[in-house]
Design an enzyme around this catalytic site. Structure first.
Site, mmCIF file in Angstrom:
data_model
loop_
_atom_site.group_PDB
_atom_site.id
_atom_site.type_symbol
_atom_site.label_atom_id
_atom_site.label_comp_id
_atom_site.label_asym_id
_atom_site.label_seq_id
_atom_site.Cartn_x
_atom_site.Cartn_y
_atom_site.Cartn_z
ATOM 1 N N LYS A 127 0.870 -1.181 0.000
ATOM 2 C CA LYS A 127 0.000 0.000 0.000
ATOM 3 C C LYS A 127 0.906 1.231 0.000
ATOM 4 C CE LYS A 127 -1.343 1.508 3.937
ATOM 5 N NZ LYS A 127 -0.690 2.865 3.933
ATOM 6 N N GLY A 143 2.416 -0.755 4.477
ATOM 7 C CA GLY A 143 1.262 -1.512 4.932
ATOM 8 C C GLY A 143 1.373 -3.012 4.811
ATOM 9 N N ALA A 149 -1.755 -5.430 4.903
ATOM 10 C CA ALA A 149 -2.090 -6.159 3.677
ATOM 11 C C ALA A 149 -2.150 -7.655 3.934
ATOM 12 C CB ALA A 149 -1.061 -5.854 2.592
ATOM 13 N N ASP A 202 -5.188 0.640 9.034
ATOM 14 C CA ASP A 202 -4.930 0.456 7.607
ATOM 15 C C ASP A 202 -5.567 -0.802 7.031
ATOM 16 O OD1 ASP A 202 -3.529 2.762 7.133
ATOM 17 O OD2 ASP A 202 -1.543 1.844 7.241
#
Length: 299
Positions: free
Chosen positions: A13, A116, A120, A152
């Site tokens: 990300k 991230g 993720a 996130d």
């Protein structure tokens, strides 16, 4: 992997801009989190993704492999993949060997690097186990539950270019971005998000919403240069190793913008074409063989 298993990519990300606009009061819901505004895109090349595979099993277990796996060994049962699995497991109404899962995470993305990776991985786990265990939960409900894993994770569940606001839970669609390529570079250091936020000085910055659609990669770079990453200054203060990364990216032919992603220490260079990005990535890898470098389309 057997025919009953599943595999999901967990893409990096990247925050093309990141404005820290405030902070939730301690007595509010999800108090203490910073509020933000960010244009987020996701890597589309496997070189900038982790991979999660799942198989049905009696219990939950996690195996780590890949070039960045050693950095996660100390997380143990607190690994975000296992935490995501435990979040969904009570919703699994199957029986027998279907009540658990054997998970394997192939870790390619650097840990604590501002792209991230952990979020993720958690999102890939939720997607894979929802399918494996045939759990009937819609995307919005899953995203709300995912906030328990981190701010996130909902946007990583979404997995598409979006404007992220609130503490990360509000996602606003935007017109299609032009084709872009990114070169991601990390100097081989982990950087604590908590420490970067603690080093953030001065007032919070104002939001700067996108008012028009970018017609090309060069046009997008203009819009991004008008905006900022409010965490770049404190990250560079804590990790001076970021400075040569930004300089190396900026020096590459065709680089339209170089900037820190998230709280770092991964930086990105924005390019208009695959050829330019891959050429730049090869140049940087030859010059700095100890750095992690990946070229990827993004969207």
């Amino acid at each position: 992997m057997s025919g009953t298993g599943l595999s999901r990519l967990a893409p990096a990300k990247i925050n093309l801009f990141l404005h820290i606009t405030g902070r939730r009061p301690a007595n509010a819901e999800l108090g203490g989190y910073h509020e933000l505004e960010s244009l987020v895109v996701f890597a589309q090349d496997a070189a900038a993704c982790d991979r999660l595979t799942v198989e049905p099993d009696e219990n939950l277990s996690l195996t780590l492999d890949g070039p960045q796996a050693a950095a996660l060994d100390q997380a143990g049962d607190d690994n975000l993949v296992l935490r995501a699995a435990r979040l969904l497991q009570p919703m699994n109404l199957g029986s027998g060997t279907g009540k658990g899962a054997a998970l394997r995470l192939t870790k390619t993305l650097p840990v604590a690097s501002g792209i991230g990776g952990g979020s993720a991985d958690a999102a890939a786990t939720l997607h894979a186990l929802r399918a494996l265990w045939q759990i009937e939960i819609d995307d919005d409900t899953l995203a709300q539950a995912a906030l328990k894993l981190g701010a996130d994770v909902p946007v990583c569940l979404h997995g598409k270019a979006v404007i992220m606001s609130g503490i990360g839970e509000v996602m606003t669609p935007l017109p299609a971005l032009p084709p872009i390529w990114l070169v991601l570079v990390n100097p081989g250091i982990a950087l604590s998000t908590k420490e970067v936020f603690a080093a953030l000085a001065g007032r919070f910055g104002p939001p700067m919403p996108l008012q028009r659609k970018a017609g090309s990669a060069a046009d997008l770079a203009i819009l991004l240069r008008e905006r900022r990453n409010d965490l770049e200054a404190p990250a560079r203060f804590l990790a001076p190793e970021i400075d040569p990364v930004l300089s190396a990216l900026k020096a590459q032919a065709g680089c339209l913008l170089s900037r820190l992603s998230g709280s770092g220490a991964t930086c990105f260079g924005l390019f208009a074409s695959q050829r330019e990005a891959e050429f730049a990535a090869r140049n940087i890898s030859r010059a700095y063989p100890k750095w992690w470098v990946a070229a990827t389309a993004a969207g």
